[in-house]
Motif scaffolding. Structure first.
Motif, short mmCIF file in Angstrom:
data_model
loop_
_atom_site.label_atom_id
_atom_site.label_comp_id
_atom_site.label_asym_id
_atom_site.label_seq_id
_atom_site.Cartn_x
_atom_site.Cartn_y
_atom_site.Cartn_z
N VAL A 104 2.09 8.24 -2.06
CA VAL A 104 3.03 8.19 -3.19
C VAL A 104 2.48 8.98 -4.37
O VAL A 104 3.19 9.76 -5.01
CB VAL A 104 3.31 6.73 -3.60
N ALA A 105 1.19 8.82 -4.66
CA ALA A 105 0.58 9.50 -5.80
C ALA A 105 0.66 11.02 -5.65
O ALA A 105 0.88 11.74 -6.63
CB ALA A 105 -0.87 9.06 -5.95
N SER A 127 9.06 9.38 0.51
CA SER A 127 7.85 8.66 0.11
C SER A 127 8.15 7.19 -0.15
O SER A 127 7.36 6.31 0.20
CB SER A 127 7.25 9.29 -1.15
N THR A 133 2.49 3.48 -7.12
CA THR A 133 1.12 3.80 -6.71
C THR A 133 0.17 2.65 -7.02
O THR A 133 -0.61 2.22 -6.16
CB THR A 133 0.64 5.08 -7.43
N GLY A 161 -0.48 4.19 -0.78
CA GLY A 161 -0.53 4.42 -2.22
C GLY A 161 -0.92 5.84 -2.57
O GLY A 161 -0.36 6.45 -3.49
N ALA A 162 -1.86 6.41 -1.82
CA ALA A 162 -2.28 7.79 -2.05
C ALA A 162 -1.15 8.77 -1.75
O ALA A 162 -0.97 9.77 -2.45
CB ALA A 162 -3.50 8.11 -1.20
N LYS A 165 7.05 6.20 -10.44
CA LYS A 165 5.98 6.64 -9.53
C LYS A 165 4.67 5.90 -9.75
O LYS A 165 4.04 5.43 -8.79
CB LYS A 165 5.77 8.14 -9.68
N HIS A 166 4.21 5.79 -10.99
CA HIS A 166 2.89 5.21 -11.25
C HIS A 166 2.86 3.71 -10.95
O HIS A 166 1.83 3.17 -10.52
CB HIS A 166 2.46 5.50 -12.68
#
Length: 436
Positions: free
Chosen positions: A419-420, A252, A317, A416-417, A313-314
């Motif tokens: 990764v989320a 990712s 994203t 971005g989606a 992670k956040h």
């Protein structure tokens, strides 16, 4: 007497030279020197950001966007491939020889750009620049990860990337001002000659090898990794497959990195032409070209530090989604203030992403193959330059510049989606510093 599993693991631990210490504070002088060297690496890239798109249009009269962006394709393809080999070569021969080789290849680049009688010379200069950037930037990343150990990895990547991209911004602004006063050639590229000479001198005379620090961390690494597929004996092919496909965090990160640099290719090659088409002066184009990497560079120090505290992670994203909004604002805008705001937002989004993705690689990869994992990640990430130049150029030629920019904004939102949904957190809670 039968050897136990722990006996076997101990036997295979690397032998570490006495006196090697991990941590930012313990290695501050060498770390600071590598930050300065990476600023010079960024300056080599920054010499092109404002001037080359205008050279393509005004000096070489390339009307098709695809043709005008061939230098970015050449740069991205060679840098991506070189990143992969830089990691493997750093593991085999050491970090410093690879760094020095990269600077030797930088020396002809500004001279080729000054003397280029045809566009082919410019493309060849960017082949050399891609190899230079792949060897030098990859190696400074690896060396900083070696020095600081696990506790300050995000902060270290923030400093590394901040130095590089602040130098990109300062040089883009400087070359824009020089070009506005003296012309597009040769004066703007004299900065590149100075950067290459200084970078080579520092790398030869002052930079020290850091491979022993990676061995020291490997000696302290858990004998049984959290993921049994991430042990220290992976082949290069297994590292490539793990980083590209099978590990959800590493793959990712590779995808997000590729899309991030696809965006940068758009900002580098298309945005200046869009701004010029709306009547902006060379000086104002240079200011916009510098604003995005300046915010990007400054923000990475905070983003790297922040990711060491709240996780990776956040931030990744949020950064990808913010980039998508910023690129859409460029497409929708027609005035300098709107574009300036968009460049600030694009820089902030990229700052959240860039050091954090590298920290993810450092979190997950075993020290024994971490340099190769960094190389594979950077292969995908910098391949985004070539993909972005081809995609943006083809769409701009077929449907117009605005459509090309909107398409890239949509692709960034999708990244971005991904990764989320797909990436797992690699640094979920604060850790105590290891003396750094």
């Amino acid at each position: 007497m039968t050897a136990t599993a722990s006996d076997t693991a101990t036997a295979h631990r690397p032998v570490v030279r006495p006196g090697v210490r991990l941590g930012l504070r313990a290695n501050l002088a060498q770390f600071t020197l590598l930050v300065a060297v990476n600023a010079l690496v960024g300056g080599m890239l920054g010499q092109e950001r404002t001037v080359l798109p205008l050279l393509a249009d005004r000096t070489f009269h390339l009307s098709a966007y695809t043709a005008a962006l061939t230098y970015i394709v050449a740069f991205g393809a060679t840098k991506a491939a070189t990143n992969f080999f830089a990691g493997a070569l750093s593991d085999r021969y050491g970090r410093k020889p690879v760094l020095v080789a990269g600077w030797l290849l930088a020396l002809p680049v500004p001279l080729l750009l000054i003397w280029a009688p045809t566009w082919g010379w410019v493309v060849f200069a960017n082949v050399l620049l891609g190899v230079n950037q792949g060897l030098t930037w990859s190696t400074t990343v690896i060396m900083k990860i070696d020095l600081v150990g696990p506790a300050r990895r995000g902060l270290a990547m923030g400093f590394n990337e901040a130095a590089g991209y602040l130098a990109v911004a300062a040089t883009a602004l400087g070359t824009g001002a020089i070009a506005a006063h003296w012309g597009l050639r040769p004066q703007p590229f004299l900065l590149g000659i100075a950067y290459a000479a200084l970078g080579l001198g520092l790398s030869v005379l002052a930079v020290r090898e850091t491979r022993e620090h990676a061995r020291a961390e490997a000696a302290l690494h858990p004998t049984v990794p959290a993921n049994p597929d991430h042990h220290g004996e992976l082949t290069t092919g297994q590292v490539a497959r793990t980083t590209s496909l099978t590990d959800r965090a590493l793959s990712s990160a590779s995808w997000a990195g590729m899309v991030n640099n696809l965006n940068d290719a758009l900002a580098w090659g298309i945005f200046p032409l869009l701004f010029a088409a709306h009547g902006l002066s060379v000086g104002r184009i240079g200011l916009l070209a510098a604003l995005y990497p300046a915010v990007w560079g400054l923000g990475q120090i905070l983003a790297g530090w922040w990711s060491d505290r709240i996780g990776r992670k956040h931030l990744i994203t949020a950064g990808m989604l913010l980039q998508a909004v910023a690129i859409g604002l460029v497409a929708a805008g027609t005035t300098f203030p709107v574009w300036a705001l968009a460049q600030v937002l694009l820089g902030a989004g990229t700052a959240l992403v860039y050091p954090t993705l590298l920290a993810v690689i450092g979190d997950v990869a075993h020290p024994a193959w971490r340099a190769r994992a960094v190389g594979v990640y950077r292969l995908w990430r910098d391949g985004g330059f070539a993909v972005g130049a081809l995609l943006a150029g083809a769409l701009a030629d077929a449907y117009g510049v605005t459509t090309a920019i909107w398409a890239v904004a949509g692709l960034t939102a999708v990244a971005g989606a991904v990764v989320a949904v797909r990436m797992y957190e690699t640094h979920p809670r604060p850790r105590r510093a290891d003396g750094s």
